[in-house]
Design an enzyme around this catalytic site. Structure first.
Site, PDB file in Angstrom:
ATOM      1  N   GLU A 131     104.610 -24.404 -97.499  1.00 39.83           N
ATOM      2  CA  GLU A 131     104.268 -24.051 -98.873  1.00 39.83           C
ATOM      3  C   GLU A 131     102.843 -23.539 -98.923  1.00 39.83           C
ATOM      4  O   GLU A 131     102.046 -23.852 -98.037  1.00 39.83           O
ATOM      5  CB  GLU A 131     104.409 -25.286 -99.774  1.00 39.83           C
ATOM      6  CG  GLU A 131     103.345 -26.335 -99.489  1.00 39.83           C
ATOM      7  CD  GLU A 131     103.708 -27.738 -99.960  1.00 39.83           C
ATOM      8  OE1 GLU A 131     104.654 -28.321 -99.392  1.00 39.83           O
ATOM      9  OE2 GLU A 131     103.036 -28.241-100.865  1.00 39.83           O
ATOM     10  N   LYS A 133      98.953 -23.149 -99.565  1.00 39.39           N
ATOM     11  CA  LYS A 133      97.838 -24.078 -99.766  1.00 39.39           C
ATOM     12  C   LYS A 133      97.006 -23.512-100.908  1.00 39.39           C
ATOM     13  O   LYS A 133      96.394 -22.454-100.773  1.00 39.39           O
ATOM     14  CB  LYS A 133      97.007 -24.190 -98.493  1.00 39.39           C
ATOM     15  CG  LYS A 133      95.857 -25.163 -98.632  1.00 39.39           C
ATOM     16  CD  LYS A 133      95.228 -25.457 -97.277  1.00 39.39           C
ATOM     17  CE  LYS A 133      94.249 -26.601 -97.363  1.00 39.39           C
ATOM     18  NZ  LYS A 133      93.080 -26.313 -98.179  1.00 39.39           N
ATOM     19  N   ASP A 135      94.100 -22.940-103.504  1.00 34.72           N
ATOM     20  CA  ASP A 135      92.650 -23.101-103.410  1.00 34.72           C
ATOM     21  C   ASP A 135      92.090 -23.544-104.759  1.00 34.72           C
ATOM     22  O   ASP A 135      91.570 -22.754-105.536  1.00 34.72           O
ATOM     23  CB  ASP A 135      92.026 -21.777-102.969  1.00 34.72           C
ATOM     24  CG  ASP A 135      90.600 -21.961-102.482  1.00 34.72           C
ATOM     25  OD1 ASP A 135      90.158 -23.117-102.374  1.00 34.72           O
ATOM     26  OD2 ASP A 135      89.939 -20.942-102.205  1.00 34.72           O
ATOM     27  N   TYR A 241     102.411 -31.326-105.534  1.00 35.65           N
ATOM     28  CA  TYR A 241     102.926 -31.196-104.166  1.00 35.65           C
ATOM     29  C   TYR A 241     102.925 -32.500-103.368  1.00 35.65           C
ATOM     30  O   TYR A 241     103.298 -32.510-102.204  1.00 35.65           O
ATOM     31  CB  TYR A 241     102.153 -30.117-103.400  1.00 35.65           C
ATOM     32  CG  TYR A 241     100.642 -30.295-103.399  1.00 35.65           C
ATOM     33  CD1 TYR A 241     100.050 -31.373-102.762  1.00 35.65           C
ATOM     34  CD2 TYR A 241      99.817 -29.365-104.032  1.00 35.65           C
ATOM     35  CE1 TYR A 241      98.671 -31.541-102.766  1.00 35.65           C
ATOM     36  CE2 TYR A 241      98.446 -29.521-104.032  1.00 35.65           C
ATOM     37  CZ  TYR A 241      97.879 -30.615-103.402  1.00 35.65           C
ATOM     38  OH  TYR A 241      96.529 -30.775-103.414  1.00 35.65           O
ATOM     39  N   LYS A 329      95.517 -22.043 -91.799  1.00 35.69           N
ATOM     40  CA  LYS A 329      94.594 -21.292 -92.654  1.00 35.69           C
ATOM     41  C   LYS A 329      94.720 -19.787 -92.425  1.00 35.69           C
ATOM     42  O   LYS A 329      94.973 -19.331 -91.309  1.00 35.69           O
ATOM     43  CB  LYS A 329      93.140 -21.722 -92.358  1.00 35.69           C
ATOM     44  CG  LYS A 329      92.877 -23.208 -92.537  1.00 35.69           C
ATOM     45  CD  LYS A 329      93.003 -23.681 -93.966  1.00 35.69           C
ATOM     46  CE  LYS A 329      91.769 -23.413 -94.782  1.00 35.69           C
ATOM     47  NZ  LYS A 329      90.690 -24.361 -94.561  1.00 35.69           N
ATOM     48  N   CYS A 434      59.019 -27.825 -80.263  1.00 38.23           N
ATOM     49  CA  CYS A 434      59.484 -28.074 -81.624  1.00 38.23           C
ATOM     50  C   CYS A 434      58.552 -27.368 -82.603  1.00 38.23           C
ATOM     51  O   CYS A 434      57.341 -27.584 -82.562  1.00 38.23           O
ATOM     52  CB  CYS A 434      59.500 -29.571 -81.885  1.00 38.23           C
ATOM     53  SG  CYS A 434      59.798 -29.975 -83.610  1.00 38.23           S
ATOM     54  N   CYS A 437      56.628 -30.281 -84.718  1.00 30.38           N
ATOM     55  CA  CYS A 437      55.645 -31.247 -84.218  1.00 30.38           C
ATOM     56  C   CYS A 437      55.013 -30.801 -82.913  1.00 30.38           C
ATOM     57  O   CYS A 437      54.126 -31.470 -82.394  1.00 30.38           O
ATOM     58  CB  CYS A 437      56.274 -32.632 -84.057  1.00 30.38           C
ATOM     59  SG  CYS A 437      57.411 -32.767 -82.669  1.00 30.38           S
ATOM     60  N   CYS A 452      64.129 -31.555 -79.850  1.00 31.35           N
ATOM     61  CA  CYS A 452      62.732 -31.964 -79.886  1.00 31.35           C
ATOM     62  C   CYS A 452      62.635 -33.351 -79.274  1.00 31.35           C
ATOM     63  O   CYS A 452      63.433 -34.230 -79.583  1.00 31.35           O
ATOM     64  CB  CYS A 452      62.284 -31.969 -81.350  1.00 31.35           C
ATOM     65  SG  CYS A 452      60.820 -32.963 -81.652  1.00 31.35           S
ATOM     66  N   CYS A 458      58.045 -36.946 -84.731  1.00 33.72           N
ATOM     67  CA  CYS A 458      58.305 -35.611 -85.279  1.00 33.72           C
ATOM     68  C   CYS A 458      58.567 -35.727 -86.775  1.00 33.72           C
ATOM     69  O   CYS A 458      59.513 -36.391 -87.196  1.00 33.72           O
ATOM     70  CB  CYS A 458      59.508 -34.980 -84.587  1.00 33.72           C
ATOM     71  SG  CYS A 458      59.955 -33.396 -85.341  1.00 33.72           S
TER      72      CYS A 458
HETATM   73  S1  IVH Z   1      99.138 -31.995 -99.144  1.00 31.89           S
HETATM   74  C1  IVH Z   1      97.968 -36.159 -97.378  1.00 31.89           C
HETATM   75  N1  IVH Z   1      99.752 -29.639-100.045  1.00 31.89           N
HETATM   76  O1  IVH Z   1      94.243 -29.105 -99.497  1.00 31.89           O
HETATM   77  C2  IVH Z   1      97.878 -34.700 -97.637  1.00 31.89           C
HETATM   78  N2  IVH Z   1      97.466 -30.246-100.037  1.00 31.89           N
HETATM   79  O2  IVH Z   1      92.670 -29.590 -97.084  1.00 31.89           O
HETATM   80  C3  IVH Z   1      97.964 -34.359 -99.072  1.00 31.89           C
HETATM   81  N3  IVH Z   1      95.980 -28.556-100.984  1.00 31.89           N
HETATM   82  O3  IVH Z   1      92.964 -32.231-100.418  1.00 31.89           O
HETATM   83  C4  IVH Z   1      97.688 -32.940 -99.315  1.00 31.89           C
HETATM   84  N4  IVH Z   1      97.524 -27.086-101.484  1.00 31.89           N
HETATM   85  O4  IVH Z   1      93.481 -30.532-102.274  1.00 31.89           O
HETATM   86  C5  IVH Z   1      98.755 -30.495 -99.781  1.00 31.89           C
HETATM   87  N5  IVH Z   1     100.441 -27.595-100.877  1.00 31.89           N
HETATM   88  C6  IVH Z   1      99.473 -28.446-100.618  1.00 31.89           C
HETATM   89  C7  IVH Z   1      98.130 -28.153-100.903  1.00 31.89           C
HETATM   90  C8  IVH Z   1      97.154 -29.072-100.591  1.00 31.89           C
HETATM   91  C9  IVH Z   1      96.229 -27.363-101.525  1.00 31.89           C
HETATM   92  C10 IVH Z   1      94.632 -29.128-100.846  1.00 31.89           C
HETATM   93  C11 IVH Z   1      94.475 -30.552-101.291  1.00 31.89           C
HETATM   94  C12 IVH Z   1      93.943 -31.295-100.092  1.00 31.89           C
HETATM   95  C13 IVH Z   1      93.378 -30.180 -99.283  1.00 31.89           C
HETATM   96  C14 IVH Z   1      93.345 -30.543 -97.819  1.00 31.89           C
END
Ligand code: IVH
Length: 710
Positions: A131, A133, A135, A241, A329, A434, A437, A452, A458
């Site tokens: 799914e 991620k 932002d 999610y 990512k 350094c 110092c 250093c 320092c």
């Molecule tokens: S699962 C235990 N699913 O990414 C894991 N996180 O880098 C629970 N995030 O803190 C997170 N989309 O804020 C999950 N589809 C998604 C997400 C997601 C964004 C964020 C979330 C998390 C961060 C981790």
């Protein structure tokens, strides 16, 4: 407009101000500095550089010194640093809010899947959800008997901020649920769409309010509003999610649970798909990547999660991330700009870190003017193993460089354009002493970093150590931030952490000296002493973290604190430990998450005479609280367990992780301290030794019955 007319009062020297101008300036400065304090504090958008902040504060103090009668009741000189985190209450998450591990390449995804299967001892293909991620910022919504009772930000994962009133303003967040478990915490991401972000910034421009750098900052700034009516005017959205505390399971699978959340009325992401194994996952990643620009909201990768919730439970967690999920990512955004100069910063462990000062450039919606250059080899075009990076191109002052940002990390340099290198540009010569110092700066064998050797003499190391000591995860003393410790250090009042705790003794009764200083008043000085006293009682893990030992971050500090329990046990063990061998060393190496480099660093620090004397002076001022033993009511909590022979229902790694999650300590060898031996077929000398010592021994099934997993 002529030159003189374009000058504002802000440009007039303090000595030349008339009374009315001075009054106006004090009012302006009070407002600007209060805003800067708030912006700095919320971190959503620090709006002034430290240097500009200091300049304005000095100007304010100078005007007050010239016109004492004009000093305002809300004078910035009476304010110590940033406002405390007042306004939002704190919420302790019943189930920690964790982050995700990252994968940056297809290979990383293959490795992730292989690691999961290895841990589970599962040879076949596993199914995963994939799914986007999102932002934005994560939020946890707690519903009791169908009613929304709290909404909390992630905070440090353990404790977040209570933003319930604000969350009630978000249309995607249901106020009530029907047919939901009695207790359910729904987790997901608050975000702002591209269209709403553009409209918000346009409105902000009309009212001369600040512009948000990107949708994520806008969402964060909008959710974390003390005045919830402001949140209402900001169009926030929410994707569900994940979940935290639950009184009844949602489903057997991740996909099923997401469907259930959708049935309950939450918005879930339509691009969530089931994938069989890494090839399928990577194909879906590519698919989402092609849609990225047209989704209408920011995403920064694809998250994969093991679909079977039973397997998720078995996989469990590392210290801050689940073993059953990973974030794949997207490649970082890039931009070209000029490198104006290279500065060397000296850190608390003496590391000389080169920083590139860049002609400001926008990368992925954020203005970047600094980038890390890591170390001298990196500047020369060599990686950590001596291999060529950037095709071996070195970096010189004046070069055109390609900058990238990946997530929240410090910007880095990806490439150099040699065709634009100015004539006469010289290779960068890394300092051998350094810059702070003058001590010799040396590179130990195998270390990429030049350090250093000044140690406590320092000033840069000392100040950085102090800043770290008062930082959030460490002593976090209210009113004593980075700026204040730096000032105290420069004045010679505080040279090492212990000195903070003798400030009252040395300056106490007549608060005169402190209160006459710029930035301090009667009240703030007294408050400071009280805040310092309040921290004399300190949890062990905060003390360990506060010492600023190389490689010892917050998580490791917690591991060490839980393992040793008390300062005395910690200090005794490390004073006696030999590097690389012996019982104390083995004991350290047995802690999951502690490796040789880290163990060596801790031992060296505690055995180095000057360091140690400084630590002892500090501890003499404190009342260190013992770490709570894992509050597990499992039959193995607090017990030392050894696994030997082969296990058939789980891998060794899984057995160890499960035992630790139940509060047991897992050791590698049998000794008088062992409480329980779990012996599978083929157990040899360990079983024999346990029998000799009269230690209880169980087979794998006996163990599973004992811990209730049979
Ligand atoms: S699962 C235990 N699913 O990414 C894991 N996180 O880098 C629970 N995030 O803190 C997170 N989309 O804020 C999950 N589809 C998604 C997400 C997601 C964004 C964020 C979330 C998390 C961060 C981790």
């Amino acid at each position: 407009m002529s030159d003189t007319q374009s000058h504002t009062v802000a440009d007039i020297a303090v000595a030349d101000l008339n009374l009315a101008q001075a009054r106006g300036e004090l009012a302006r400065l009070a407002q600007v500095l209060a805003r800067a304090n708030a912006a700095y504090h919320t971190q959503d958008a620090p709006d002034l550089s430290d240097a500009d902040y200091d300049t304005l504060k000095q100007r304010n103090a100078a005007i007050e010194a010239r016109f004492p009668a004009l000093k305002r009741p809300d004078s910035p000189s009476e304010q110590i640093g940033a406002a405390p985190a007042e306004g939002f209450g704190k919420v302790t998450h019943r189930v920690a809010m964790l982050s995700l591990g990252n994968a940056f390449s297809d290979e990383d995804v293959v490795d992730f899947d292989a690691g999961v299967r290895k841990f589970l001892g599962a040879p076949g293909t596993l199914s995963y959800t994939a799914e986007p991620k999102i932002d934005g910022l994560s939020l946890s919504l707690r519903y009791e008997n169908g009613a929304l009772v709290t909404a909390a930000t992630r905070g440090d994962g353990a404790v977040g901020e209570d933003v319930t009133a604000n969350a009630r303003m978000v249309a995607d967040i249901p106020q009530t649920l029907t047919d939901a478990p009695e207790i359910i915490e729904v987790r997901g991401e608050v975000y702002m769409s591209h269209a709403d972000f553009a409209a918000l910034n346009a409105r902000q421009a009309e009212t001369s309010d600040k512009q948000f750098a990107n949708p994520r900052n806008a969402a964060a700034g909008s959710l974390r509003q003390l005045d919830a009516t402001i949140t209402r005017a900001r169009p926030l959205r929410f994707f569900a999610y994940a979940w935290g505390d639950l009184s009844a399971p949602l489903a057997d699978t991740q996909m099923g649970a997401i469907r259930r959340l959708a049935d309950l009325g939450f918005v879930t992401n339509a691009l969530t798909t089931l994938c069989d194994g890494p090839d399928d996952m990577i194909a879906h990643y590519r698919q989402i990547e092609t849609q990225r620009a047209t989704l209408g909201y920011d995403i920064d990768g694809v998250v994969y999660k093991v679909n079977d919730l039973g397997l998720q439970r078995r996989l469990g967690f590392r210290s801050t991330t689940p073993r059953w999920a990973v974030a794949h990512k997207f490649p970082a955004e890039l931009a070209w700009t000029r490198l104006d100069s290279i500065d060397i910063q000296v850190g608390r462990t003496g590391a000389l870190s080169p920083v590139a000062r860049l002609k400001p450039v926008t990368v992925g919606g954020v203005v970047v003017s600094n980038a890390t250059l890591h170390n001298e080899d990196y500047i020369k075009g060599r990686g950590s193993k001596g291999e060529e990076i950037r095709g071996g191109k070195d970096i010189r002052v004046g070069d055109w460089v390609q900058v990238y940002r990946a997530g929240d990390v410090i910007p880095k340099i990806a490439d150099v354009d040699l065709s634009k290198r100015p004539a006469g540009a010289q290779p960068y010569v890394f300092p051998q002493v350094c810059p702070q110092c003058g001590s010799e700066a040396i590179r130990e064998e195998g270390d990429a970093v030049r350090r250093c050797t000044g140690g406590l003499i320092c000033p840069a190391q000392a100040v950085e150590k102090l800043k770290h000591f008062v930082s959030r995860g460490a002593f976090d003393i209210e009113g004593l931030g980075a700026k204040q410790v730096e000032q105290f250090y420069t004045d010679g009042w505080v040279r090492e952490p212990a000195d903070i705790f003798t400030l009252r003794e040395r300056f106490g009764n007549g608060l005169q000296q402190l209160k006459n200083r710029e930035g301090w008043g009667d009240k703030s000085a007294a408050n400071l002493f009280d805040a310092i006293d309040a921290r004399r009682e300190i949890p062990l893990h905060r003390l360990i973290f506060g010492l600023g030992i190389r490689h010892v971050g917050e998580q490791v500090s917690k591991l060490l604190a839980t393992h040793f329990g008390t300062w005395e046990a910690f200090e005794t063990a490390l004073t006696q430990a030999d590097i690389g061998a012996g019982a104390a060393w083995d004991d350290l190496m047995n802690i999951d998450g502690v490796g040789a480099v880290l163990a060596q660093s801790v031992i060296t620090t505690l055995q180095q005479a000057a360091e140690r004397a400084s630590i002892d002076r500090l501890v003499a001022q404190l009342d260190v609280q013992a770490a709570a033993r894992p509050t597990s009511d499992s039959p193995v909590a607090g017990k030392t367990v050894v696994f030997t022979g082969s296990l058939e229902k789980m891998t060794r790694a899984e057995a160890k992780a499960r035992a630790e999650s139940l509060g047991a300590k897992v050791a590698g060898s049998v000794s008088a301290k062992t409480d329980l031996l779990v012996a599978g077929p083929g157990a040899g000398s360990k079983a024999k030794k346990a029998a000799e010592l009269g230690i209880e021994t169980l087979d794998e099934d006996g163990w599973l019955t004992l811990i209730g997993d049979a």
